[in-house]
Design a protein around this motif. Structure first.
Motif, PDB file in Angstrom:
ATOM      1  N   ALA A  43      40.404  41.052  43.127  1.00 51.91           N
ATOM      2  CA  ALA A  43      40.724  41.754  44.415  1.00 51.91           C
ATOM      3  C   ALA A  43      39.691  43.140  44.158  1.00 51.91           C
ATOM      4  O   ALA A  43      39.377  43.455  44.968  1.00 51.91           O
ATOM      5  N   TYR A  44      39.747  43.574  42.795  1.00 53.39           N
ATOM      6  CA  TYR A  44      39.058  44.750  42.549  1.00 53.39           C
ATOM      7  C   TYR A  44      37.382  44.586  42.750  1.00 53.39           C
ATOM      8  O   TYR A  44      36.903  45.456  43.715  1.00 53.39           O
ATOM      9  N   LYS A  71      47.976  44.168  42.522  1.00 50.71           N
ATOM     10  CA  LYS A  71      46.942  43.139  43.216  1.00 50.71           C
ATOM     11  C   LYS A  71      46.311  42.340  42.032  1.00 50.71           C
ATOM     12  O   LYS A  71      46.107  42.921  41.114  1.00 50.71           O
ATOM     13  N   GLU A  98      48.485  39.920  38.318  1.00 48.15           N
ATOM     14  CA  GLU A  98      48.297  41.202  39.166  1.00 48.15           C
ATOM     15  C   GLU A  98      48.200  42.301  38.140  1.00 48.15           C
ATOM     16  O   GLU A  98      48.494  42.328  36.923  1.00 48.15           O
ATOM     17  N   LYS A 108      42.402  36.053  50.590  1.00 49.33           N
ATOM     18  CA  LYS A 108      43.297  37.087  51.282  1.00 49.33           C
ATOM     19  C   LYS A 108      42.833  38.275  51.070  1.00 49.33           C
ATOM     20  O   LYS A 108      43.172  39.231  51.929  1.00 49.33           O
ATOM     21  N   TRP A 109      42.000  38.555  50.010  1.00 55.18           N
ATOM     22  CA  TRP A 109      41.381  39.950  49.659  1.00 55.18           C
ATOM     23  C   TRP A 109      40.191  40.202  50.189  1.00 55.18           C
ATOM     24  O   TRP A 109      39.482  41.269  50.013  1.00 55.18           O
ATOM     25  N   ILE A 111      43.708  36.165  38.487  1.00 56.69           N
ATOM     26  CA  ILE A 111      44.976  36.056  39.775  1.00 56.69           C
ATOM     27  C   ILE A 111      46.023  36.987  39.188  1.00 56.69           C
ATOM     28  O   ILE A 111      46.890  37.169  39.744  1.00 56.69           O
ATOM     29  N   ILE A 171      36.138  42.329  44.930  1.00 56.92           N
ATOM     30  CA  ILE A 171      35.973  41.998  46.171  1.00 56.92           C
ATOM     31  C   ILE A 171      36.001  43.430  46.925  1.00 56.92           C
ATOM     32  O   ILE A 171      35.041  43.493  47.767  1.00 56.92           O
ATOM     33  N   GLU A 172      36.685  44.048  46.802  1.00 58.19           N
ATOM     34  CA  GLU A 172      36.962  45.345  47.445  1.00 58.19           C
ATOM     35  C   GLU A 172      35.888  46.267  47.227  1.00 58.19           C
ATOM     36  O   GLU A 172      35.378  46.972  48.069  1.00 58.19           O
ATOM     37  N   ALA A 193      43.286  33.309  46.686  1.00 59.56           N
ATOM     38  CA  ALA A 193      43.483  35.077  46.607  1.00 59.56           C
ATOM     39  C   ALA A 193      42.159  35.485  46.918  1.00 59.56           C
ATOM     40  O   ALA A 193      42.335  36.610  47.714  1.00 59.56           O
ATOM     41  N   ALA A 194      41.149  34.951  46.944  1.00 59.29           N
ATOM     42  CA  ALA A 194      39.806  35.691  47.289  1.00 59.29           C
ATOM     43  C   ALA A 194      39.850  35.613  48.752  1.00 59.29           C
ATOM     44  O   ALA A 194      39.475  36.830  49.396  1.00 59.29           O
TER      45      ALA A 194
END
Length: 236
Positions: free
Chosen positions: A32-33, A28, A24, A62-63, A22, A35-36, A59-60
């Protein structure tokens, strides 16, 4: 078409880089990378994130992760293997969705240098070859046939792997790869039936070194951040 689940396992107790999943990176959180990338691939019915950390699960969500799996503490220790955590994640996801997924793709949260194309191409390779599972790796800098040695209990060294005839040039050795832990893919039955990772017909999807850095130290973090920043044209 085979139904596909993406699993991302991210425990909270990182030792090499504190809270790395988590933390940054270029604006981000690291998780997040992955997941995206999973979402942008267009391959998956669902993206499941497994963690023992409420902060990581928050966080997961959210992203873009749509299934959050609370990992049992015994599967999140420093000595716990990853395969049981992936199996637990898949079983939870199937129970939550009342679906059975034919293919499971696990993305390592600490390998953000992979591309969406890597994910798509790796899945296509597994389906084209019709094999039970696939791992990813980069060409190894050292060869067990040529310049990788092992030391025995007496301190004597020898090549890690012998060949029928001496190999005098590294280029003449069989191709060897470093597992980069970036992408693992299974057909469902070979993951959930407690098979080992390496099967007689496991295959490898090759990735270049600059997409194969796994973050396990502050130096790894700086290298990955620099590469990602260079891709984006950002100052790091």
């Amino acid at each position: 078409m085979m139904s596909k689940l993406c699993s991302i396992c991210a425990r909270g107790g990182s030792k090499g880089v504190k809270n790395k999943n988590i933390r940054e990176m270029l604006g981000k959180p690291l998780i997040a990378y992955s997941i995206e990338q999973a979402r942008e691939s267009g391959l998956f019915e669902h993206i499941a994130v497994s963690s023992d950390s409420p902060e990581i699960l928050e966080a997961a969500a959210k992203w873009g992760a749509d299934i959050l799996v609370e990992r049992p503490l015994e599967m999140a220790s420093d000595t716990a293997a990853k395969l049981p955590a992936i199996r637990h994640c898949v079983q939870h996801a199937e129970a939550a969705t009342n679906k059975t997924f034919s293919v499971i793709v696990d993305l390592d949260a600490t390998s953000p240098l992979r591309t969406t194309e890597d994910i798509v191409n790796a899945v296509n390779l597994l389906e084209t070859r019709d094999v039970p599972n696939l791992i990813t790796g980069a060409p190894a800098r050292r060869s067990p046939y040529f310049n990788l040695v092992e030391m025995d209990g007496d301190g004597f060294v020898r090549l890690s792997k012998s060949s029928d005839k001496p190999i005098v040039r590294r280029q003449d050795a069989p191709k060897c790869f470093d597992m980069n832990a970036s992408i693992y893919i299974w057909k469902r039955q070979f993951l959930l039936n407690d098979y080992p990772l390496f099967l007689p017909d496991t295959i490898l999807y090759e990735m270049p070194e600059d997409r194969s850095v796994d973050i396990d130290s502050e130096l790894d973090w700086r290298i990955v951040e620099w590469i990602l920043g260079s891709r984006k044209g950002a100052a790091v």
